[in-house]
Enzyme design. Structure first.
Site, PDB file in Angstrom:
ATOM      1  N   HIS A  33       4.067  20.615-104.923  1.00  0.00           N
ATOM      2  CA  HIS A  33       3.536  19.327-104.459  1.00  0.00           C
ATOM      3  C   HIS A  33       2.466  19.626-103.412  1.00  0.00           C
ATOM      4  O   HIS A  33       2.546  20.632-102.698  1.00  0.00           O
ATOM      5  CB  HIS A  33       4.691  18.540-103.828  1.00  0.00           C
ATOM      6  CG  HIS A  33       4.379  17.139-103.436  1.00  0.00           C
ATOM      7  ND1 HIS A  33       3.695  16.810-102.289  1.00  0.00           N
ATOM      8  CD2 HIS A  33       4.680  15.962-104.031  1.00  0.00           C
ATOM      9  CE1 HIS A  33       3.591  15.494-102.196  1.00  0.00           C
ATOM     10  NE2 HIS A  33       4.187  14.949-103.243  1.00  0.00           N
ATOM     11  N   ASP A  80      10.992  23.832-100.044  1.00  0.00           N
ATOM     12  CA  ASP A  80      10.784  22.388-100.109  1.00  0.00           C
ATOM     13  C   ASP A  80      11.934  21.796-100.920  1.00  0.00           C
ATOM     14  O   ASP A  80      11.986  21.938-102.139  1.00  0.00           O
ATOM     15  CB  ASP A  80       9.427  22.108-100.777  1.00  0.00           C
ATOM     16  CG  ASP A  80       9.175  20.620-101.005  1.00  0.00           C
ATOM     17  OD1 ASP A  80      10.091  19.811-100.761  1.00  0.00           O
ATOM     18  OD2 ASP A  80       8.060  20.282-101.440  1.00  0.00           O
ATOM     19  N   GLN A 102      13.158  17.465-103.844  1.00  0.00           N
ATOM     20  CA  GLN A 102      13.677  17.024-105.145  1.00  0.00           C
ATOM     21  C   GLN A 102      15.026  17.663-105.471  1.00  0.00           C
ATOM     22  O   GLN A 102      15.567  17.440-106.554  1.00  0.00           O
ATOM     23  CB  GLN A 102      12.666  17.362-106.257  1.00  0.00           C
ATOM     24  CG  GLN A 102      11.323  16.687-106.102  1.00  0.00           C
ATOM     25  CD  GLN A 102      11.377  15.179-106.383  1.00  0.00           C
ATOM     26  OE1 GLN A 102      12.358  14.666-106.911  1.00  0.00           O
ATOM     27  NE2 GLN A 102      10.307  14.483-106.023  1.00  0.00           N
ATOM     28  N   LYS A 127      14.080   9.904-100.993  1.00  0.00           N
ATOM     29  CA  LYS A 127      14.365  10.288-102.387  1.00  0.00           C
ATOM     30  C   LYS A 127      15.868  10.452-102.601  1.00  0.00           C
ATOM     31  O   LYS A 127      16.325  10.692-103.706  1.00  0.00           O
ATOM     32  CB  LYS A 127      13.633  11.588-102.740  1.00  0.00           C
ATOM     33  CG  LYS A 127      12.109  11.434-102.716  1.00  0.00           C
ATOM     34  CD  LYS A 127      11.420  12.692-103.129  1.00  0.00           C
ATOM     35  CE  LYS A 127       9.965  12.725-102.710  1.00  0.00           C
ATOM     36  NZ  LYS A 127       9.088  11.830-103.470  1.00  0.00           N
ATOM     37  N   CYS A 180       0.748  14.346-107.300  1.00  0.00           N
ATOM     38  CA  CYS A 180       0.453  15.171-106.112  1.00  0.00           C
ATOM     39  C   CYS A 180       0.629  16.648-106.442  1.00  0.00           C
ATOM     40  O   CYS A 180       1.171  17.417-105.617  1.00  0.00           O
ATOM     41  CB  CYS A 180       1.325  14.790-104.923  1.00  0.00           C
ATOM     42  SG  CYS A 180       1.120  13.097-104.410  1.00  0.00           S
TER      43      CYS A 180
HETATM   44  N1  PLP Z   1       7.574  17.848-101.936  1.00  0.00           N
HETATM   45  C1  PLP Z   1       7.963  17.382-103.136  1.00  0.00           C
HETATM   46  C2  PLP Z   1       8.448  18.339-104.180  1.00  0.00           C
HETATM   47  C3  PLP Z   1       7.888  16.007-103.396  1.00  0.00           C
HETATM   48  O1  PLP Z   1       8.252  15.543-104.600  1.00  0.00           O
HETATM   49  C4  PLP Z   1       7.420  15.136-102.391  1.00  0.00           C
HETATM   50  C5  PLP Z   1       7.278  13.686-102.651  1.00  0.00           C
HETATM   51  O2  PLP Z   1       6.967  13.272-103.741  1.00  0.00           O
HETATM   52  C6  PLP Z   1       7.062  15.688-101.160  1.00  0.00           C
HETATM   53  C7  PLP Z   1       7.146  17.041-100.968  1.00  0.00           C
HETATM   54  C8  PLP Z   1       6.570  14.817-100.044  1.00  0.00           C
HETATM   55  O3  PLP Z   1       7.587  14.019 -99.560  1.00  0.00           O
HETATM   56  P1  PLP Z   1       7.270  12.862 -98.492  1.00  0.00           P
HETATM   57  O4  PLP Z   1       6.110  12.081 -99.059  1.00  0.00           O
HETATM   58  O5  PLP Z   1       8.518  12.054 -98.475  1.00  0.00           O
HETATM   59  O6  PLP Z   1       6.951  13.507 -97.215  1.00  0.00           O
END
Ligand code: PLP
Length: 415
Positions: free
Chosen positions: A132, A209, A212, A235, A373
């Protein structure tokens, strides 16, 4: 993908669970809602909604400032969420759990407070092609300031990280490795425990990270053996604007504060300010107190269902949805890793992803279309966008059927 169900899920009463999620009962464009955009944000159970509501009705005050009863109650709710989160991810200590606004803030905290002071020209940060943007752009920003570079380890066509390549790329100039636990586009589960072991052997800190992962699987950050673990509340049933950075104590001790302001100080003087101990050193300003009251309720909710039941049901849904999608002529699935969570990215030959998503919406089906993203991943597959159906434990086989029927209808319209 492992095509065998994990265990019988007969006692998983999904209809009872759905009654906890009021939004799932609504209609969209006159059709029953099929919410398959859970990787974007999950829906919230009544228990979470009521915890937030109750906070504002009964306990609203600022944290850690007031000695009055309400201040104590608000502080207790906020700190209680930290305790629950610490247990939820097996943090070892509540002091190692920094409460943030979400993964993005957690990553930027590591980028500016941990990485930037250490990076010098010639250094590198290693990430992967499937990340992401939140696990790419902060590293690029601090690399640009320090003369370091960002490298990306490759994946294969099935959407699995080529782990040997990742290990080969862990060269001495790499000062931080960053990898997603679960891909938000492909559902791929990365072997983070193995990755952490190889990083440790080379003395390279690893950030994972977990955005998910937490919605679908239990996480034990100590057993994983990583240095940093980031997660986002919205999430995983909790309100938006809530998240965590977990880090090993030695890193949190060594990191300077990133945001300055109230709450994060010991004493402020014009001849030298001293800071609070972690985690408060990183929590400047008034946090999302009501949101964290909701986080506490979200964790209770996960624990009341239990991850083994959640995982069995989601796996069953993933297998079923994948099989049903494969019936559709011209449909290509992106992401066929041996181990994956219930996220299915796909395209149908001859149809634009955004057109499909718009028409699916008219059928009551909420899926995401776009680059998710994850531009580098789209570049890898040579497509500008995909459709993504991402499932949660409150989804049903009937919803999968409705989704497939809507897809067939929409496909006909666009062909
Ligand atoms: N990392 C991953 C794998 C994600 O799917 C997301 C959100 O879609 C993020 C980071 C970013 O999360 P946030 O927008 O809640 O900070």
């Amino acid at each position: 993908m492992n095509a065998k169900p994990l265990q019988p899920s007969a006692d998983f009463d999904v209809q009872r669970i759905r009654r906890d999620f009021p939004l799932l009962a609504r209609t969209v464009h006159g059709k029953p809602l099929v919410y398959f955009d859970n990787a974007n944000t999950s829906q919230k159970p009544l228990q979470v909604i009521e915890a937030v509501d109750n906070h504002y009705r009964e306990h609203n005050a600022n944290v850690a400032r007031a000695v009055h009863q309400l201040g104590e109650e608000a502080t207790a709710a906020y700190e209680n969420a930290r305790d629950k989160l610490a247990t939820f991810i097996n943090a070892g200590s509540r002091e190692d759990v920094v409460l943030t606004s979400g993964t993005t803030q957690s990553m930027n905290l590591v980028a500016y407070s941990y990485a930037l002071p250490r990076l010098k020209p010639g250094d590198a940060i290693l990430t992967t092609v499937m990340e992401h943007h939140a696990n790419i752009v902060p590293w690029q920003l601090v690399a640009a300031r320090s003369g370091a570079t960002v490298k990306a380890a490759p994946i294969d066509q099935r959407g699995e990280l080529i782990v040997e390549k990742f290990f080969d790329m862990l060269t001495p100039e790499v000062k931080l490795a960053c990898v997603t636990h679960v891909s938000n586009v492909l559902g791929t589960v990365n072997p983070v425990r193995d990755i952490a072991r190889e990083c440790r052997r080379r003395g390279i800190p690893l950030l994972v990270d977990g955005s998910q992962a937490l919605p679908h699987r239990p996480v034990d950050v100590q057993a994983l053996g990583c240095d940093f673990y980031a997660l986002t509340g919205h999430k995983m049933l909790a309100p938006t604007g809530t998240g965590v950075l977990w880090a090993k104590r030695e890193h949190l001790q060594a990191m300077p504060p990133f945001f300055g302001g109230g709450e994060m100080i010991r004493e402020v003087r014009f001849d030298g300010t001293t800071f609070a101990e972690p985690p408060h050193k990183f929590e400047a300003g008034t946090p999302n107190i009501a949101g964290f009251a909701g986080v506490g309720a979200a964790i209770d909710y996960y624990q009341s269902l239990g991850f083994s039941a959640i995982r069995a049901w989601e796996h069953e849904l993933l297998i079923y949805a994948t099989e049903r999608l494969r019936e559709i002529p011209g449909l290509r699935i992106f992401g066929e890793a041996a181990e994956k969570e219930p996220v299915i990215s796909f395209l149908i030959e001859g149809a634009q992803a955004t057109d499909m998503a718009t028409l699916l919406d008219l059928e009551g089906v909420a899926v995401r279309s776009g680059h998710h993203c994850a531009h580098p991943l789209m570049q890898f597959y040579g497509v500008p966008a995909t459709l993504r159906a991402s499932l949660a434990f409150y989804n049903t086989r009937e919803e999968v059927d409705a989704f497939v029927a809507a897809l067939l209808k929409v496909r006909k319209l666009l062909m």
